[in-house]
Design a protein around this motif. Structure first.
Motif, short mmCIF file in Angstrom:
data_model
loop_
_atom_site.label_atom_id
_atom_site.label_comp_id
_atom_site.label_asym_id
_atom_site.label_seq_id
_atom_site.Cartn_x
_atom_site.Cartn_y
_atom_site.Cartn_z
N TYR A 60 0.85 -1.19 0.00
CA TYR A 60 0.00 0.00 0.00
C TYR A 60 0.88 1.24 0.00
O TYR A 60 1.81 1.35 0.80
N SER A 61 0.56 2.19 -0.90
CA SER A 61 1.31 3.44 -0.97
C SER A 61 1.19 4.19 0.35
O SER A 61 0.11 4.27 0.93
N ILE A 62 2.30 4.78 0.77
CA ILE A 62 2.30 5.58 1.99
C ILE A 62 1.69 6.95 1.69
O ILE A 62 2.07 7.61 0.72
N ALA A 63 0.73 7.36 2.53
CA ALA A 63 0.00 8.62 2.32
C ALA A 63 0.40 9.69 3.33
O ALA A 63 -0.43 10.50 3.74
N SER A 64 1.67 9.66 3.76
CA SER A 64 2.11 10.64 4.77
C SER A 64 3.60 10.90 4.59
O SER A 64 4.28 10.24 3.81
N SER A 65 4.08 11.88 5.35
CA SER A 65 5.51 12.19 5.38
C SER A 65 5.96 12.18 6.83
O SER A 65 5.27 12.72 7.71
N LEU A 66 7.11 11.60 7.09
CA LEU A 66 7.66 11.59 8.45
C LEU A 66 7.95 13.01 8.93
O LEU A 66 7.97 13.28 10.13
N GLU A 67 8.18 13.92 7.97
CA GLU A 67 8.43 15.32 8.32
C GLU A 67 7.22 15.93 9.04
O GLU A 67 7.35 16.81 9.87
N ALA A 68 6.02 15.45 8.66
CA ALA A 68 4.79 16.00 9.22
C ALA A 68 4.25 15.15 10.37
O ALA A 68 3.61 15.66 11.28
N SER A 69 4.50 13.85 10.33
CA SER A 69 3.94 12.93 11.34
C SER A 69 5.02 11.93 11.77
O SER A 69 5.12 10.85 11.21
N GLU A 70 5.82 12.34 12.74
CA GLU A 70 6.92 11.49 13.20
C GLU A 70 6.39 10.18 13.79
O GLU A 70 5.39 10.17 14.51
#
Length: 200
Positions: A60-70
């Motif tokens: 499943y494609s990741i729909a987030s960024s670690l920069e925004a949601s650690e």
């Protein structure tokens, strides 16, 4: 200096949110799922692999960024009737449940440098990675322009992440948003029609 964190081969995560994105009247069920896991490492454009029982893992494609949601990874999952993994993810997993997964890297699908303009085409759940891209560009203060094409059946019931896209338009992170809702008028309109209209 601290040594850079190394990606784990497998993560144990916990479901912190699992909600249906579609409104009443939709022909589909698409869930937004948030998973929390310690020392999580991935890049936007990557996927996660989930294995249910003895079956082949589903990506499943990741729909987030670690920069925004650690320490979080978000998914946009369409429930497929008769499927193995998506009904489990969408209907059975509740807040607090645990899940095992791994990160599947995708080196050929990455955001370019921050000053480069991007055009993103994401009908339905195909919009998932671009949510991560925009979160990343927002967090980094990237200068590049961002243009998103999104398509679904109806605006009222199927406009996934509508409030987020409109917020990004307001703040200027999203430069342009073109949407196509195929069933909102007599003649069906699709994303490719919107692209053709903007060909110049």
């Amino acid at each position: 200096a601290a040594a850079p964190k190394k990606a784990k081969s497998n993560y144990k995560g916990k479901i912190i949110e699992n909600i249906i994105l579609n409104d009443v009247g939709s022909n589909k069920q698409i869930n937004h799922i948030e998973i929390e896991a310690e020392d999580l490492i991935y890049q936007t454009g990557d996927s996660i692999g989930i294995k249910i029982g003895d079956n082949i893992p589903r990506l499943y494609s990741i729909a987030s960024s670690l920069e925004a949601s650690e320490d979080q990874v978000h998914l946009t999952v369409a429930k497929v009737d008769g499927g193995l993994c998506s009904p489990y993810l969408c209907d059975e997993l509740k807040e607090g449940d645990e899940i095992e997964f791994y990160v599947s890297k995708n080196s050929s699908f990455k955001l370019p440098q921050g000053d480069k303009d991007v055009i993103m085409v994401g009908p339905g759940t195909g919009v998932a990675p671009f949510r991560g891209f925009l979160q990343e560009r927002d967090s980094n203060g990237s200068e590049g322009k961002n243009w998103l094409f999104f398509g679904a059946q109806t605006q009222r019931a199927d406009f996934l992440y509508q409030s987020e896209w409109l917020s990004y338009l307001d703040t200027g992170v999203l430069t342009k948003l073109d949407v196509a809702f195929s069933r909102d008028q007599k003649e069906k309109i699709y994303v490719q029609d919107k692209i053709r209209q903007n060909a110049d």
